[in-house]
Design a protein around this motif. Structure first.
Motif, short mmCIF file in Angstrom:
data_model
loop_
_atom_site.label_atom_id
_atom_site.label_comp_id
_atom_site.label_asym_id
_atom_site.label_seq_id
_atom_site.Cartn_x
_atom_site.Cartn_y
_atom_site.Cartn_z
N ARG A 234 0.88 -1.02 -0.12
CA ARG A 234 0.11 0.03 -0.20
C ARG A 234 0.66 1.23 0.01
O ARG A 234 0.78 2.38 0.86
CB ARG A 234 -1.05 0.02 1.23
CG ARG A 234 -1.70 -1.39 1.26
CD ARG A 234 -3.23 -1.00 1.95
NE ARG A 234 -3.89 -2.32 1.98
CZ ARG A 234 -5.11 -2.28 2.38
NH1 ARG A 234 -5.71 -1.25 3.08
NH2 ARG A 234 -5.85 -3.49 2.49
N ASP A 235 1.78 1.45 -0.93
CA ASP A 235 2.60 2.61 -1.23
C ASP A 235 2.25 3.51 -1.97
O ASP A 235 2.16 3.66 -3.01
CB ASP A 235 3.86 1.74 -1.97
CG ASP A 235 4.98 2.79 -2.07
OD1 ASP A 235 6.15 2.33 -1.97
OD2 ASP A 235 4.72 3.93 -1.53
N THR A 236 1.82 4.56 -1.22
CA THR A 236 1.12 5.64 -1.82
C THR A 236 2.14 6.44 -2.75
O THR A 236 1.62 7.10 -3.84
CB THR A 236 0.77 6.89 -0.57
OG1 THR A 236 -0.14 6.24 0.42
CG2 THR A 236 -0.01 7.94 -1.31
N GLU A 237 3.25 6.63 -2.38
CA GLU A 237 4.18 7.11 -3.23
C GLU A 237 4.33 6.44 -4.52
O GLU A 237 4.43 6.93 -5.48
CB GLU A 237 5.69 7.42 -2.55
CG GLU A 237 6.48 8.36 -3.38
CD GLU A 237 7.87 8.16 -2.75
OE1 GLU A 237 8.28 7.86 -1.57
OE2 GLU A 237 8.98 8.94 -3.54
N TRP A 238 4.56 5.41 -4.63
CA TRP A 238 4.55 4.39 -5.76
C TRP A 238 3.39 4.30 -6.47
O TRP A 238 3.25 4.60 -7.73
CB TRP A 238 4.97 2.93 -5.37
CG TRP A 238 5.14 2.18 -6.73
CD1 TRP A 238 6.34 1.86 -6.85
CD2 TRP A 238 4.03 1.53 -7.55
NE1 TRP A 238 6.03 0.92 -8.29
CE2 TRP A 238 4.76 0.80 -8.41
CE3 TRP A 238 2.62 1.32 -7.35
CZ2 TRP A 238 4.02 0.14 -9.43
CZ3 TRP A 238 2.03 0.62 -8.28
CH2 TRP A 238 2.75 -0.02 -9.57
N TRP A 239 2.10 4.38 -5.92
CA TRP A 239 0.67 4.56 -6.65
C TRP A 239 0.88 5.97 -7.38
O TRP A 239 0.37 6.16 -8.40
CB TRP A 239 -0.40 4.65 -5.48
CG TRP A 239 -1.54 5.12 -6.08
CD1 TRP A 239 -2.16 6.14 -6.26
CD2 TRP A 239 -2.47 4.21 -6.84
NE1 TRP A 239 -3.29 6.26 -6.60
CE2 TRP A 239 -3.57 5.03 -6.95
CE3 TRP A 239 -2.65 2.92 -7.24
CZ2 TRP A 239 -4.81 4.44 -7.95
CZ3 TRP A 239 -3.86 2.19 -7.73
CH2 TRP A 239 -4.65 3.26 -8.14
N ASP A 240 1.32 7.16 -6.71
CA ASP A 240 1.16 8.41 -7.22
C ASP A 240 2.18 8.50 -8.51
O ASP A 240 2.12 9.27 -9.47
CB ASP A 240 1.37 9.58 -6.41
CG ASP A 240 0.38 10.03 -5.81
OD1 ASP A 240 0.45 10.58 -4.71
OD2 ASP A 240 -0.98 9.78 -6.28
N ASP A 241 3.40 7.91 -8.40
CA ASP A 241 4.26 7.82 -9.54
C ASP A 241 3.91 7.00 -10.62
O ASP A 241 4.53 7.03 -11.80
CB ASP A 241 5.49 7.42 -9.02
CG ASP A 241 6.20 8.61 -8.10
OD1 ASP A 241 7.07 8.20 -7.29
OD2 ASP A 241 5.69 9.64 -8.20
N ASN A 242 2.75 6.11 -10.57
CA ASN A 242 2.51 5.13 -11.57
C ASN A 242 1.10 5.24 -11.80
O ASN A 242 0.65 6.06 -12.79
CB ASN A 242 2.77 3.78 -10.99
CG ASN A 242 4.23 3.53 -11.28
OD1 ASN A 242 4.88 3.20 -12.22
ND2 ASN A 242 5.06 3.70 -10.13
#
Length: 612
Positions: free
Chosen positions: A105-113
């Protein structure tokens, strides 16, 4: 009025012998008095019919434009849905996405992808990920990214879209993304949903079975004007009660609930045509009617004062000669044996011959491109001689005429016999050069079958040629190879250097692929950065392996895009007829599936389809 009807009417006006032969003697005054009444009635009837026909044609053109606009918007929605489906599928079929979204549940990874990056890159309105119970992991909008928001509720349409996607079989990657209209918090979206699946085996993750990623584009006051600009229409809005005179496209949500009606104002070529053509037609008609009536009254006046009609025939001859000389179409007359009696200036110019060399020649031999053994042998096929024999008018648009330099040009021509009683004494031929029309028809045919960017056969022509090869392969018991190629890293070049650079790259790819296969093979652009090569009459798998290695090698070599040298690659899926399918669609589906397996194997390689 059709072109052929126009030709018949033109040649009827140019029939002096037909008029004079019916009434060579008798009471000219009584005959002309009756004729004037008939002419007036004919003019009124013809004027009425002409106006009604112009209005009818204008209405048909407007209706056709509205239908074309509706088909265009339907195609635009379909294309947008496919783009959404491709984008969301690319992210959902990614092991890293499963790990970072469902597990970490990585928010930063979600926003970057699939979050803020996908919103800005693909001009989306919303992206989200939910588990099998529709609980939200992340949701991204232009305002930001949130986890498990309390103000978002899934209505029946959104649930229908998610559940439909979960029920889709996991072994069909081409159908794994579900698209449709949904409503979230009162806003209408065009959405695409795809389950999270492992790249290798297309299996749902054990951590969150039924988890789905969703990409959506809002149908709001910002997006609809942009769609209208793409279509070239005005007033594209969503109405509950649309006005009359507008194109209507009812919308339905995924659960079948009506979602309003899209309306827009279509172009009106028919109205423009009527406004421009009708005044000219009325003016021309009035002029012709005035001249005709003037001629009739003057002829009656001359008939009262003269005992003979010699002067009247001379005046008629002068009038018809003037018409011949000023007409834009080529006109010539022939006798009962098909020999040319007279020819107007337009005809001599088009044929490139002086009139003295045209007159007296056999029209069938001099002009027609088709071979002719002699007038008797060709009478049944040559419209010129057939009209003379039958006494009936003939029209043709499939022949061509020869010029003085032996060059040929396509023509449309009409032959109207001149009758003495019931016996043909000759004919008037009216023709026009239709080279530009033929070129336009050929251009339309080319655009319907070839890709405008690469010049390669498009999907339509690909299926036509593949079906032809399949028929021959069944007849001759041979095998066919289908290579489904997806360009690796093409999106990176397109995004970094622009669409013009992407188009240039596609053209260079097409040239390399065509040089790398036989002339009898077909290289086609299937969609986007996907290409298909059809290899006919293959010997064995080793032959396809050799060709695939060759194609992968030419794709690895650098491409010169302006001042940049870029490198891409390709992944190839291979299907063989009849091993992997018996029809074109099945073979392409199997080859596409094999291509995804090649991508999953690390890209830059090829894979054969698995025998069913």
């Amino acid at each position: 009025m059709t072109t052929r009807e126009g030709f018949r009417r033109t040649t009827t006006l140019l029939d002096p012998k037909g008029v004079s032969a019916k009434n060579p003697h008798g009471s000219a005054v009584q005959t002309l008095g009756t004729l004037i009444k008939v002419v007036i009635a004919a003019i009124l009837v013809s004027l009425t019919l002409t106006v009604l026909m112009i209005l009818h044609v204008g209405r048909i053109q407007d209706e056709t434009a509205a239908e074309a606009s509706l088909r265009q918007f339907d195609g635009l929605l379909l294309m947008t849905s496919r783009h959404l489906a491709n984008h969301v599928r690319d992210y959902a079929y990614w092991d890293e996405a499963i790990e970072r979204v469902l597990v970490a549940r990585d928010t930063e990874w979600w926003d970057d992808n699939p979050g803020q990056y996908a919103l800005s890159t693909f001009d989306l309105s919303l992206t989200l990920a939910v588990d099998g119970s529709d609980r939200i992991y992340f949701i991204s909008t232009p305002d930001g990214t949130r986890s498990a928001p309390s103000d978002l509720t899934f209505g029946p349409s959104a649930k229908a879209l998610l559940n439909t996607e979960r029920r889709t079989p996991a072994f069909l990657p081409l159908q794994s993304a579900t698209t449709g209209l949904i409503e979230l918090n009162g806003t209408l979206y065009l959405a695409a949903a795809s389950r999270f699946l492992h790249e290798e085996d297309l299996v749902s993750p054990a951590e969150a079975p039924g988890a789905v990623m969703l990409f959506a584009l809002a149908f709001d006051d910002t997006v609809l004007p942009e769609l209208g600009d793409i279509m070239g229409v005005v007033g594209l809005v969503r109405d509950a009660t649309p006005e009359s005179g507008k194109v209507r496209m009812p919308l339905s949500l995924m659960d079948g609930t009506p979602a309003g009606i899209l309306t827009w104002t279509p172009s009106a070529p028919g109205g423009s045509m009527i406004a421009s053509v009708l005044p000219i037609a009325l003016l021309a008609f009035s002029s012709v009617a005035g001249l005709t009536l003037l001629f009739a009254f003057r002829a009656r006046s001359l008939a009262r004062r003269l005992s003979a009609d010699e002067n009247e025939r001379r005046e008629l001859a002068q009038r018809y000669e003037s018409i011949l000389e000023t007409a834009g179409d080529g006109i010539f007359g022939i006798d009962r044996d098909g020999r040319i009696l007279f020819v107007n200036a337009a005809a001599a110019t088009m044929l490139g011959l002086p009139r003295t060399e045209i007159q007296g020649q056999d029209a069938n031999r001099l002009l027609l491109c088709r071979p002719a053994a002699g007038p008797v042998d060709q009478a049944d096929e040559a419209p010129l001689l057939r009209a003379l024999r039958s006494g009936r008018a003939e029209v043709s648009d499939t022949d061509c005429f020869r010029r003085a330099d032996a060059s040929r040009f396509p023509v449309e021509y009409a032959v109207t016999p001149m009758l003495l009683g019931e016996t043909p004494t000759g004919a008037v031929v009216v023709f026009r050069d239709i080279t530009k029309r033929r070129q336009t028809e050929e251009e339309i045919l080319y655009r319907a079958n070839f890709d405008s960017v690469t010049g390669l056969p498009n999907r339509n022509l690909l299926f036509e040629r593949l079906n032809q090869e399949l028929k021959r392969a069944r007849r001759e018991a041979t095998r066919i190879g289908i290579l489904f190629i997806d360009l690796d890293d093409f999106k990176q070049v397109n995004d970094s250097l622009g669409h013009d650079a992407g188009d240039l790259l596609l053209r260079q790819v097409a040239e390399r692929l065509q040089r790398s296969v036989r002339e009898t093979d077909t290289v086609a652009r299937f969609a986007g950065d996907e290409l298909v090569v059809v290899i006919a009459q293959i010997v064995d798998r080793a032959f396809l392996e050799t060709i695939s290695e060759k194609l992968l090698q030419v794709l690895r070599e650098p491409f010169s895009i302006g001042d940049e040298n870029v490198r891409i690659g390709g992944s190839i899926g291979i299907a063989i007829f009849p091993d992997h399918g018996d029809d074109a669609q099945a073979l392409l589906n199997r080859a596409d599936l094999a291509m995804y397996q090649a991508k999953a194997a690390g890209r830059g390689t090829y894979r054969f389809a698995v025998v069913a």
